[in-house]
Design a protein around this motif. Structure first.
Motif, PDB file in Angstrom:
ATOM      1  N   MET A   1     -16.207   0.931 -48.508  1.00 55.20           N
ATOM      2  CA  MET A   1     -16.561   0.536 -47.365  1.00 55.20           C
ATOM      3  C   MET A   1     -15.592   0.563 -46.359  1.00 55.20           C
ATOM      4  SD  MET A   1     -19.308   1.427 -44.993  1.00 55.20           S
ATOM      5  CE  MET A   1     -19.458   1.440 -43.395  1.00 55.20           C
ATOM      6  N   GLU A   2     -14.785  -0.315 -47.175  1.00 56.67           N
ATOM      7  CA  GLU A   2     -13.710  -0.959 -46.582  1.00 56.67           C
ATOM      8  C   GLU A   2     -12.509   0.034 -46.488  1.00 56.67           C
ATOM      9  OE1 GLU A   2     -12.442  -4.302 -48.691  1.00 56.67           O
ATOM     10  OE2 GLU A   2     -13.956  -5.975 -47.791  1.00 56.67           O
ATOM     11  N   ASN A   3     -12.267   1.253 -47.892  1.00 55.13           N
ATOM     12  CA  ASN A   3     -11.894   2.020 -47.939  1.00 55.13           C
ATOM     13  C   ASN A   3     -11.252   3.274 -47.462  1.00 55.13           C
ATOM     14  OD1 ASN A   3     -10.029   0.816 -49.788  1.00 55.13           O
ATOM     15  ND2 ASN A   3     -11.189   1.475 -51.437  1.00 55.13           N
ATOM     16  N   LEU A   4     -12.663   3.514 -47.116  1.00 51.90           N
ATOM     17  CA  LEU A   4     -13.587   4.126 -45.572  1.00 51.90           C
ATOM     18  C   LEU A   4     -13.465   3.915 -44.180  1.00 51.90           C
ATOM     19  CD1 LEU A   4     -14.919   7.193 -45.380  1.00 51.90           C
ATOM     20  CD2 LEU A   4     -16.718   5.765 -44.995  1.00 51.90           C
ATOM     21  N   SER A   5     -13.709   2.970 -44.342  1.00 51.06           N
ATOM     22  CA  SER A   5     -13.312   2.797 -42.649  1.00 51.06           C
ATOM     23  C   SER A   5     -11.802   2.587 -42.298  1.00 51.06           C
ATOM     24  CB  SER A   5     -13.810   0.876 -42.734  1.00 51.06           C
ATOM     25  OG  SER A   5     -12.968   0.913 -41.417  1.00 51.06           O
ATOM     26  N   ASN A   6     -10.510   2.038 -43.877  1.00 50.62           N
ATOM     27  CA  ASN A   6      -9.268   2.160 -43.034  1.00 50.62           C
ATOM     28  C   ASN A   6      -8.630   3.684 -43.236  1.00 50.62           C
ATOM     29  OD1 ASN A   6      -9.268  -0.262 -43.049  1.00 50.62           O
ATOM     30  ND2 ASN A   6      -9.049  -0.631 -45.632  1.00 50.62           N
ATOM     31  N   TRP A   7      -9.631   4.131 -44.268  1.00 52.66           N
ATOM     32  CA  TRP A   7      -8.867   5.720 -43.917  1.00 52.66           C
ATOM     33  C   TRP A   7      -9.693   6.393 -42.823  1.00 52.66           C
ATOM     34  CZ3 TRP A   7     -12.119  10.789 -44.380  1.00 52.66           C
ATOM     35  CH2 TRP A   7     -10.954  11.748 -44.549  1.00 52.66           C
ATOM     36  N   GLY A  10      -8.209   3.008 -39.496  1.00 57.77           N
ATOM     37  CA  GLY A  10      -7.079   2.966 -40.028  1.00 57.77           C
ATOM     38  C   GLY A  10      -6.731   2.017 -39.231  1.00 57.77           C
ATOM     39  N   THR A  11      -5.487   1.715 -38.265  1.00 56.37           N
ATOM     40  CA  THR A  11      -5.217   0.124 -37.915  1.00 56.37           C
ATOM     41  C   THR A  11      -6.311  -0.392 -36.533  1.00 56.37           C
ATOM     42  OG1 THR A  11      -3.352   0.533 -37.595  1.00 56.37           O
ATOM     43  CG2 THR A  11      -3.405  -0.663 -39.928  1.00 56.37           C
ATOM     44  N   THR A  12      -6.196   0.882 -36.184  1.00 58.36           N
ATOM     45  CA  THR A  12      -7.305   0.598 -34.624  1.00 58.36           C
ATOM     46  C   THR A  12      -8.215  -0.071 -34.552  1.00 58.36           C
ATOM     47  OG1 THR A  12      -6.491   3.114 -34.624  1.00 58.36           O
ATOM     48  CG2 THR A  12      -7.838   2.135 -33.121  1.00 58.36           C
ATOM     49  N   PHE A  13      -8.721   0.145 -35.704  1.00 58.32           N
ATOM     50  CA  PHE A  13     -10.351  -1.237 -35.287  1.00 58.32           C
ATOM     51  C   PHE A  13      -9.857  -1.757 -36.460  1.00 58.32           C
ATOM     52  CE2 PHE A  13     -11.551   3.035 -33.192  1.00 58.32           C
ATOM     53  CZ  PHE A  13     -12.484   2.574 -32.015  1.00 58.32           C
ATOM     54  N   GLY A  14     -11.382  -2.927 -36.594  1.00 57.19           N
ATOM     55  CA  GLY A  14     -11.127  -4.270 -37.242  1.00 57.19           C
ATOM     56  C   GLY A  14     -12.882  -4.320 -37.516  1.00 57.19           C
ATOM     57  N   TYR A  15     -13.250  -4.701 -38.637  1.00 58.28           N
ATOM     58  CA  TYR A  15     -14.506  -4.561 -39.250  1.00 58.28           C
ATOM     59  C   TYR A  15     -14.483  -6.163 -40.252  1.00 58.28           C
ATOM     60  CZ  TYR A  15     -12.410  -4.142 -43.712  1.00 58.28           C
ATOM     61  OH  TYR A  15     -11.742  -3.915 -44.785  1.00 58.28           O
TER      62      TYR A  15
END
Length: 58
Positions: A1-7, A10-15
């Motif tokens: 999930m972390e990798n998908l979110s970063n892909w 990018g760095t626009t959103f955080g989680y």
């Protein structure tokens, strides 16, 4: 999930992980340690039962 979110974002959103998901991410590092200790306890119990180290392992 972390990798998908970063892909995807990018760095626009955080989680941030919350509740059970947070606890699971924190506890996942201890799984190997707990499994190793469980195997060690089994070997010690079998060695005590058969009164021999070689009989319990092989």
């Amino acid at each position: 999930m972390e990798n998908l979110s970063n892909w995807v974002f990018g760095t626009t959103f955080g989680y941030d992980w919350t509740r059970e998901a947070y606890q699971e991410t924190q506890a996942s590092s201890f799984v190997t340690l707990i499994f190793g200790l469980a195997i060690w306890v089994v070997i010690l119990v079998l060695a005590a039962q058969y009164e021999s180290w070689t009989s319990s392992i092989g």
